[in-house]
Design a protein around this motif. Structure first.
Motif, short mmCIF file in Angstrom:
data_model
loop_
_atom_site.label_atom_id
_atom_site.label_comp_id
_atom_site.label_asym_id
_atom_site.label_seq_id
_atom_site.Cartn_x
_atom_site.Cartn_y
_atom_site.Cartn_z
N UNK A 1 39.68 47.46 -19.60
CA UNK A 1 38.86 47.80 -20.80
C UNK A 1 37.72 46.66 -21.05
N UNK A 2 36.56 47.22 -21.84
CA UNK A 2 35.71 46.33 -22.13
C UNK A 2 35.28 46.48 -23.57
N UNK A 3 35.00 45.36 -24.29
CA UNK A 3 34.41 45.45 -25.60
C UNK A 3 33.28 44.82 -25.94
N UNK A 4 32.34 45.22 -26.68
CA UNK A 4 31.12 44.54 -26.85
C UNK A 4 31.03 44.35 -28.36
N UNK A 5 30.30 43.08 -28.76
CA UNK A 5 30.17 43.11 -30.44
C UNK A 5 28.53 42.56 -30.30
N UNK A 6 27.97 43.55 -30.74
CA UNK A 6 26.41 43.55 -30.90
C UNK A 6 25.97 42.81 -31.58
N UNK A 7 24.61 42.17 -31.61
CA UNK A 7 24.06 41.68 -32.67
C UNK A 7 23.61 42.61 -33.50
N UNK A 8 23.61 42.11 -35.04
CA UNK A 8 23.18 43.15 -35.88
C UNK A 8 22.09 43.98 -35.82
N UNK A 9 21.10 43.28 -35.01
CA UNK A 9 19.61 43.98 -35.10
C UNK A 9 19.56 44.77 -33.47
N UNK A 10 20.66 44.80 -32.96
CA UNK A 10 20.72 45.63 -31.47
C UNK A 10 20.81 47.09 -31.91
N UNK A 11 20.20 47.75 -30.98
CA UNK A 11 19.92 49.19 -31.10
C UNK A 11 21.06 49.74 -29.98
N UNK A 12 22.00 50.55 -30.36
CA UNK A 12 22.98 50.86 -29.67
C UNK A 12 22.62 51.84 -28.46
N UNK A 13 21.77 52.75 -28.84
CA UNK A 13 21.30 53.66 -27.89
C UNK A 13 20.40 52.94 -26.63
N UNK B 1 29.86 46.70 -35.48
CA UNK B 1 29.07 46.36 -34.52
C UNK B 1 29.91 46.05 -33.21
N UNK B 2 31.24 46.39 -33.02
CA UNK B 2 32.30 46.31 -32.05
C UNK B 2 32.24 47.67 -31.34
N UNK B 3 32.36 47.81 -30.00
CA UNK B 3 32.25 48.73 -29.46
C UNK B 3 33.19 48.86 -28.03
N UNK B 4 33.82 50.04 -27.86
CA UNK B 4 34.44 50.39 -26.51
C UNK B 4 33.20 50.44 -25.62
N UNK B 5 33.43 50.11 -24.37
CA UNK B 5 32.57 50.91 -23.24
C UNK B 5 33.53 51.51 -22.30
N UNK B 6 33.24 52.92 -22.30
CA UNK B 6 33.90 53.76 -21.68
C UNK B 6 33.03 54.38 -20.49
N UNK B 7 34.12 55.41 -19.83
CA UNK B 7 33.37 55.76 -18.49
C UNK B 7 33.27 57.36 -18.67
#
Length: 806
Positions: A222-234, A52-58
């Motif tokens: 840099x920016x990191x996000x941890x989404x909720x388990x029900x969140x849709x990445x797209x 559920x953890x993502x790098x936000x990149x450009x």
């Protein structure tokens, strides 16, 4: 049975030794590659909820060119936090650069540490997202105060040796002589492979998010996000891009510039080599998958070698097997005995492989990441040891064991040849030897082509002379504000006897690049052209020092501000100008900025690795940001270079007494850009040697079997006058046919694989036919030499010994 097994192995010492050696090499290759692959694929896997953890990149696009940046606009994190639901943690992280840290002591003295690394600025949620264990301090409050710092256990022990963690809380650290920070927390170091490298953590400044500059992107942000388990990445990515477009639409439409944000899982980020990160180790997934294939093939070759050598002994063991079957021994019991022999052989090979693995890792440690040995899972290694042992025993022992049950005891006791066991056995053996040499041929071709491409990248004309040049960086704190010190030192260095020339400028080829949006308005009334060139800051000594060719015009004048430009040939084509002479006097400049004339055109030179094509480049003078001394030593006296370097250091210390003098030879720094390719070349070369060695051991087993089966035929031919050379040719020709067939099978496969690999290079060699001819000749020569040793021995035997029973 165990006593019988050991007696049998000892009785056939040569074959037992060859089996143990072949298997140990194959198992060692698997152990070594498993350690490397498990380390690389283990990055971030120990983080709870890492999926559920993502790098936000450009991802950027301008004028047909793509760009990748691990950073994001600074305001993006706060905007995501306030406007997009379904996100558990929003964690910005920025590198911090502190030149030194001073630790006051209780006795009034001070300890100073130069250039502490792995310093980051972040927020308290960083420690909620990652599984740090807190040893002292309060997690939720540690970064609330701007004058605080959190240390890892290793860093705290370095700064405060012998002091308890709770006693360190509240102590003061002084950064860069003036900035005081109090230790507010201590966390344990992460005990798994990770790209989260921080050792000292500072709070982000309050104005970090308040900047309104949505247009700039810095790899430091840099920016990191941890989404909720029900969140849709797209869906979340789409929302982030909509938010970014809302704040940049007018600006980017004006520039014809596109940028979108992408969410990449932190575990996947380890393999995204296109997103460069400071202090972060990256891995190439296709290379790792290729190494897995290498390990599997080498183990299969070792097993095939074992099968060939084991079946080669069956004729010699024919009477023993026949007697056992006559005495009532069942086929199952014979299989068990042979599997027992195989298990003991494999066990000895596995034990030997442990020592071979240790010696290899010790001898070739430069091929592996430094951190790999710190994260070895010995329980998994132990489990893998027994898994390899059992699988190898079954794969290598079942087929020879089955052949034992097919022996006809009456034929053996009547001295009839074991060759009547069945044609299936012979066909499979031929297929195995073909497979062995197909793999060996593939490795030989790959080794030659990878080596050629590596030599091509290191020795091809780069458009400049890189030899005998030292690079010395100006201390980062002195780059833009040193009151002329760097130029005073520049003039001092020029006077040294061992120095031919000095330039304060960015080196031609490096990973550090700067680009900007520029305009060109043709003087014939044509439409304005917008482009995004790479900028190279130079000085007037630059072209001569690097021996760059000026195709038209003149060099830049020694001015303090940007008032004229040099361009390269690629830039000429982007502007649509026909010849270098026609470019002189044309005006270009940054968008919405002051334009200046082009005064010269230089011949194209490589500014990046050979994976990329030559970019459009503008060369200019900007004295404020030039930060690297390019020092050309006198090439005629390489033996005096160390003396010259000592003189350079002496002058350096005069101007920067507190700084460490560090230098690199430029040709070595260019080689370092291809470290991964050099490692790959070495690994393939080693794999090639191993594959050839194992294949030859299998071939030795086959020629031994053939010589034994045709002993009486050889004796008759010698009595009738056959020469040793004729008998060697007789024994070898069938196997050489198999080797030639394997060459024909392997060549198109090798061409396809290497052609795919070379396509990743913008500048590459052409695959020539002679490479396959050379590889085939090597395979044939090695095979013939291996067979000749045993064939000559058989041909030289006394024919009376082989015919006395007839």
């Amino acid at each position: 049975m165990l006593k019988t097994i050991f007696r049998q192995l000892w009785h056939n010492k040569l074959f037992t030794s060859l089996n143990i050696l072949g298997l140990s090499i194959g198992i060692s290759a698997c152990f070594i590659i498993y350690q490397l692959v498990s380390f690389e694929f283990g990055f971030e896997q120990a983080i709870p909820n890492h999926k559920q953890i993502f790098n936000v990149v450009s991802h950027m696009e301008f004028d047909g060119q793509e760009g990748h940046n691990v950073g994001v606009p600074k305001p993006l994190g706060r905007a995501i936090e306030t406007e997009i639901p379904g996100i558990k943690f929003v964690v910005p992280v920025a590198e911090q650069f502190m030149e030194q840290v001073t630790v006051p002591q209780a006795d009034g003295k001070e300890n100073t540490f130069k250039s502490p690394d792995r310093q980051v600025m972040t927020v308290a949620k960083y420690f909620n997202m990652l599984p740090y264990e807190w040893l002292a301090g309060a997690k939720d409050e540690a970064l609330n105060n701007p004058n605080t710092v959190v240390l890892t256990k290793s860093r705290a022990e370095k700064y405060f040796p012998g002091i308890g963690f709770n006693d360190i809380i509240g102590k003061t650290l002084i950064y860069n002589d003036t900035i005081q920070k109090q230790v507010s927390g201590i966390v344990d170091d992460l005990t798994f492979a990770t790209s989260f490298y921080g050792k000292e953590f500072f709070p982000l400044p309050k104005n970090y998010f308040s900047q309104s500059d949505w247009g700039s992107t810095n790899s430091n942000d840099k920016l990191y996000l941890q989404l909720d388990e029900k969140s849709v990445v797209a869906k979340t990515q789409q929302q982030i891009n909509a938010l970014s477009v809302k704040n940049t639409k007018d600006l980017f439409e004006k520039w014809r510039f596109k940028r979108d944000q992408r969410l990449i899982p932190v575990a996947t980020m380890h393999f995204t080599t296109e997103y460069g990160e400071n202090n972060v180790h990256k891995a190439n997934k296709p290379v790792l998958l290729g190494l897995i294939g290498v390990a599997i093939f080498l183990l299969i070759l070792a097993i095939i070698n074992f099968i060939n050598l084991s079946t080669a002994q069956l004729p010699k063991r024919g009477k023993e097997i026949a007697v056992r079957k006559t005495m009532g021994s069942s086929g199952r019991r014979l299989i068990y005995q042979f599997l027992g022999e195989t298990f003991i052989t494999c066990l000895l090979a596995a034990i030997l492989s442990c020592f071979l693995t240790y010696l290899f890792l010790l001898s070739f440690k430069e091929l592996f990441p430094e951190q790999m040995h710190a994260y070895i899972n010995y329980f998994r290694i132990f489990a893998l040891f027994w898994l390899f042992l059992l699988l190898t025993t079954l794969c290598a022992g079942l087929y020879p064991g089955w052949l034992i049950t097919r022996v006809n005891p009456i034929q053996i006791l009547r001295n009839q040849s074991l060759i009547t066991i069945g044609s299936v056995r012979l066909s499979l053996r031929k297929a195995l030897i073909i497979f062995q040499f197909v793999i060996a041929m593939l490795f030989i071709v790959c080794a030659v082509i990878v080596g050629q491409q590596l030599r091509y990248t290191l020795h091809k004309d780069l458009g400049f002379n890189k030899d005998a040049i030292l690079l010395v960086n100006v201390p980062w704190r002195k780059v833009s504000n040193d009151k002329g010190t760097k130029y005073t030192l520049l003039n001092e260095l020029k006077k040294l006897k061992g120095v031919e020339a000095v330039s304060l400028a960015a080196p031609p080829l490096s990973n550090n690049t700067i680009s900007n949006n520029y305009d060109y308005i043709p003087d014939n009334g044509g439409a304005k052209k917008e482009f995004q060139p790479y900028l190279k800051n130079i000085d007037t000594a630059y072209l001569a020092l690097y021996n760059m060719q000026l195709l038209a015009g003149r060099n830049l004048l020694p001015l303090d501000t940007v008032t004229e430009y040099l361009i390269n040939e690629t830039m000429l084509r982007v502007l649509g100008i026909k010849s270098p002479k026609d470019a002189i006097g044309k005006f270009i400049g940054p968008q919405d900025g002051k334009q200046a004339p082009i005064v010269g055109v230089v011949k194209d030179f490589h500014n990046k690795t050979f994976y990329s094509s030559i970019d459009p480049i503008i060369l200019l003078i900007d004295k404020q940001i030039n930060a690297t001394y390019n020092i050309k030593l006198r090439e005629r006296n390489p033996e005096s270079w160390q003396e010259s370097i000592a003189e350079i250091e002496k002058h350096w210390k005069k101007f920067y007494p507190e700084e460490t003098f560090e230098y690199t030879f430029y040709d070595k720094s260019i080689e370092d850009l291809y470290t991964q390719e050099r490692q790959m070349s070495k690994i393939i070369n080693l794999a090639t040697v191993v594959a050839i060695l194992i294949s030859c051991l299998g071939l030795l087993g086959l020629i031994t079997l053939t010589a034994y089966q045709r002993t009486k035929e050889i004796g008759i031919r010698k009595v009738l006058g056959a020469s040793i050379a004729g008998i060697v040719a007789l024994l070898s020709k069938d196997f050489l046919k198999l080797v030639v067939l394997s060459i024909l099978i392997a060549s198109p496969i090798a061409w396809w694989a290497m052609n795919k690999w070379l396509q990743s290079f913008a500048y590459r060699i052409e695959i020539q036919w002679w490479i396959f001819a050379l590889a085939g000749l090597v395979a044939i020569c090695v095979a013939f030499f291996t067979m000749s040793v045993q064939a000559i021995k058989a041909a030289s035997a006394n024919p009376v010994d082989s015919l006395r029973n007839e």
